[in-house]
Scaffold this motif. Structure first.
Motif, PDB file in Angstrom:
ATOM      1  N   LEU A 210       3.667  63.101  29.817  1.00  0.00           N
ATOM      2  CA  LEU A 210       2.899  62.930  30.737  1.00  0.00           C
ATOM      3  C   LEU A 210       0.957  63.844  29.821  1.00  0.00           C
ATOM      4  O   LEU A 210      -0.120  63.408  30.107  1.00  0.00           O
ATOM      5  N   LEU A 211       1.665  65.093  29.101  1.00  0.00           N
ATOM      6  CA  LEU A 211       0.073  65.368  28.665  1.00  0.00           C
ATOM      7  C   LEU A 211      -0.446  64.488  27.638  1.00  0.00           C
ATOM      8  O   LEU A 211      -1.474  64.329  27.261  1.00  0.00           O
ATOM      9  N   VAL A 212       0.762  64.226  26.968  1.00  0.00           N
ATOM     10  CA  VAL A 212       0.616  63.353  25.752  1.00  0.00           C
ATOM     11  C   VAL A 212       0.152  62.022  26.109  1.00  0.00           C
ATOM     12  O   VAL A 212      -1.324  61.670  24.838  1.00  0.00           O
ATOM     13  N   MET A 213      -0.142  61.448  26.995  1.00  0.00           N
ATOM     14  CA  MET A 213      -0.494  60.519  27.535  1.00  0.00           C
ATOM     15  C   MET A 213      -1.793  60.841  27.919  1.00  0.00           C
ATOM     16  O   MET A 213      -3.057  59.955  27.299  1.00  0.00           O
ATOM     17  N   LEU A 214      -1.999  61.801  28.475  1.00  0.00           N
ATOM     18  CA  LEU A 214      -3.540  62.677  29.096  1.00  0.00           C
ATOM     19  C   LEU A 214      -4.142  62.731  27.891  1.00  0.00           C
ATOM     20  O   LEU A 214      -5.674  62.442  28.162  1.00  0.00           O
ATOM     21  N   PRO A 246       6.214  54.733  23.056  1.00  0.00           N
ATOM     22  CA  PRO A 246       5.794  55.107  21.642  1.00  0.00           C
ATOM     23  C   PRO A 246       5.172  53.273  21.305  1.00  0.00           C
ATOM     24  O   PRO A 246       5.580  52.326  21.199  1.00  0.00           O
ATOM     25  N   TYR A 247       4.312  54.282  20.336  1.00  0.00           N
ATOM     26  CA  TYR A 247       3.485  52.883  19.511  1.00  0.00           C
ATOM     27  C   TYR A 247       3.036  51.749  20.913  1.00  0.00           C
ATOM     28  O   TYR A 247       2.113  50.857  19.625  1.00  0.00           O
ATOM     29  N   GLY A 301      15.247  61.438  23.797  1.00  0.00           N
ATOM     30  CA  GLY A 301      15.953  60.915  24.305  1.00  0.00           C
ATOM     31  C   GLY A 301      16.152  58.939  24.681  1.00  0.00           C
ATOM     32  O   GLY A 301      17.248  59.376  24.578  1.00  0.00           O
ATOM     33  N   LEU A 302      15.356  59.658  24.775  1.00  0.00           N
ATOM     34  CA  LEU A 302      15.604  57.923  25.847  1.00  0.00           C
ATOM     35  C   LEU A 302      14.340  57.351  24.744  1.00  0.00           C
ATOM     36  O   LEU A 302      13.381  57.351  24.294  1.00  0.00           O
ATOM     37  N   HIS A 303      15.254  56.177  24.639  1.00  0.00           N
ATOM     38  CA  HIS A 303      15.017  54.989  23.542  1.00  0.00           C
ATOM     39  C   HIS A 303      13.736  54.360  23.702  1.00  0.00           C
ATOM     40  O   HIS A 303      14.007  54.331  25.933  1.00  0.00           O
ATOM     41  N   PRO A 304      12.704  53.673  23.505  1.00  0.00           N
ATOM     42  CA  PRO A 304      11.687  52.860  23.622  1.00  0.00           C
ATOM     43  C   PRO A 304      12.072  51.499  25.455  1.00  0.00           C
ATOM     44  O   PRO A 304      11.169  51.575  25.800  1.00  0.00           O
ATOM     45  N   VAL A 305      13.341  51.255  24.244  1.00  0.00           N
ATOM     46  CA  VAL A 305      14.145  49.936  25.220  1.00  0.00           C
ATOM     47  C   VAL A 305      13.781  50.285  26.951  1.00  0.00           C
ATOM     48  O   VAL A 305      13.581  49.260  27.472  1.00  0.00           O
ATOM     49  N   ALA A 306      14.218  51.668  26.320  1.00  0.00           N
ATOM     50  CA  ALA A 306      14.864  51.908  27.554  1.00  0.00           C
ATOM     51  C   ALA A 306      14.174  51.921  28.857  1.00  0.00           C
ATOM     52  O   ALA A 306      14.397  52.260  29.776  1.00  0.00           O
ATOM     53  N   VAL A 307      12.938  52.406  27.928  1.00  0.00           N
ATOM     54  CA  VAL A 307      11.695  52.707  29.101  1.00  0.00           C
ATOM     55  C   VAL A 307      11.347  52.007  29.343  1.00  0.00           C
ATOM     56  O   VAL A 307      11.202  51.814  30.871  1.00  0.00           O
TER      57      VAL A 307
END
Length: 364
Positions: A210-214, A246-247, A301-307
């Motif tokens: 969340l901090l990265v997003m902000l 990511p990306y 450890g959460l894969h982007p596809v899993a998110v």
């Protein structure tokens, strides 16, 4: 455990799940309050270690949070409102460009019939009443306030979040201790280990990501506004929100920004196009070299596809409540699946006992 007790536990779990499903309409404020309490608990613990009481620490955290939200609303909300109105005004011109320039080129390349694309009705509907573009916020408010009961319910839920969040954050350590005391004594160590791994994943994601997003949203929005892009704030914040995967924020943001530059400055405007590429390149370098290693690390450890799947599945099954629960549930499931995988590798079903040969170990 006997078969009757197993069935009793199964019925209790199914009944509890069905009850939660029935209570879905009233859960959002409590889930948001739990999220606030979870995110704010480490900060309150630090204030406690500095000699501040738990109640005053929670009060200070809530005051800081309220001031931050109020400042953002006072600064960003009017700017976002103006940019949304501007976007609404640009949509007919975008559709006209697609119909006159973009789609004919696609038709020539693919050999599509000229009558395949038809945007006249959409463009006419959007451009028929341009004087109403300034009433977008009024139209939205009229839709929200269409039902006085719905408005009262929304305001009540909004006021309920800080109240419930305050009490949960104040009593968070006590609640966790009581839950720990309810654990079966034989399984306490295993449950605590699993809970610790889930907490590590959730903490890294919910706080770090969340901090990265902000941070990325602020970098993208500031950079795009500096190069003079009219929709810079809107596109930058959208790219920051999309950075939960990511990306994806980079792809969505740079694509939307380049399209906006073409419509605002024209296709021959070299410097704005280069500026957009520079802004998103700087954002990617900051994310890869500074923000993600410092704030998140390699603990998610959460894969982007899993998110993506978790968020979409939660929204499809339970709506807004499902979106709130999607990532925590996905993190817990990931930790459990990791342990199930380890147990499977040690089982006779897998046929491998640690020597990699698939043969049983030799007897001494």
């Amino acid at each position: 455990m006997t078969d009757s007790r197993r069935w009793l536990w199964l019925v209790a779990l199914l009944g509890g799940g069905w009850l939660l499903y029935l209570l879905t309409p009233i859960l959002p404020p409590f889930l948001v309050a739990m999220l606030l309490a979870y995110l704010g608990d480490p900060l309150v613990d630090r204030l406690e270690r500095r000699g501040l009481s738990r109640t005053w620490g929670v009060t200070l955290v809530f005051v800081l949070f309220a001031l931050t939200v109020l400042l953002l609303l006072l600064i960003l909300l009017p700017m976002l409102g103006r940019q949304l109105v501007r976007l609404y005004e640009l949509i007919p011109h975008m559709l006209e460009w697609l119909q006159v320039t973009g789609l004919p080129w696609v038709q020539m390349q693919l050999g599509v019939d000229g009558d395949f694309w038809r945007f006249e009705r959409i463009r006419t509907a959007l451009s028929s009443n341009p004087e109403r573009t300034g009433d977008l916020l009024g139209l939205l408010a009229s839709q929200v306030t269409h039902s006085s009961l719905a408005l009262l319910g929304f305001v009540g839920n909004l006021l309920l979040v800080p109240v419930v969040g305050f009490y949960l954050m104040r009593d968070w350590d006590v609640l966790m201790l009581r839950l720990r005391n309810l654990l079966p004594r034989r399984q306490e160590g295993l449950v605590l280990r699993l809970a610790g791994e889930c907490h590590e994943v959730l903490g890294a994601f919910m706080r770090g990501q969340l901090l990265v997003m902000l941070a990325l949203g602020a970098v993208y929005a500031s950079g795009l506004m500096l190069i003079g892009l009219e929709l810079g704030l809107l596109i930058g914040l959208l790219a920051g929100l999309a950075s939960i995967v990511p990306y994806m924020g980079f792809i969505v943001g740079i694509g939307a920004a380049l399209i906006a530059v073409v419509f605002q400055f024209g296709g021959d405007a070299l410097y704005p196009l280069v500026g957009v590429v520079v802004v998103f390149s700087i954002g990617q370098m900051l994310e890869g070299m500074l923000l993600t290693p410092l704030l998140v690390g390699d603990r998610i450890g959460l894969h982007p596809v899993a998110v993506i799947f978790a968020v979409l599945a939660g929204a499809q099954l339970f709506g807004f409540v499902g979106i709130l629960l999607a990532l925590p549930v996905a993190a817990v499931i990931m930790v459990l699946l990791r342990h199930v995988h380890d147990l499977y590798k040690l089982s006779d079903l897998y046929g491998e006992n640690g020597n990699g040969s698939g043969e049983p170990p030799k007897q001494a």
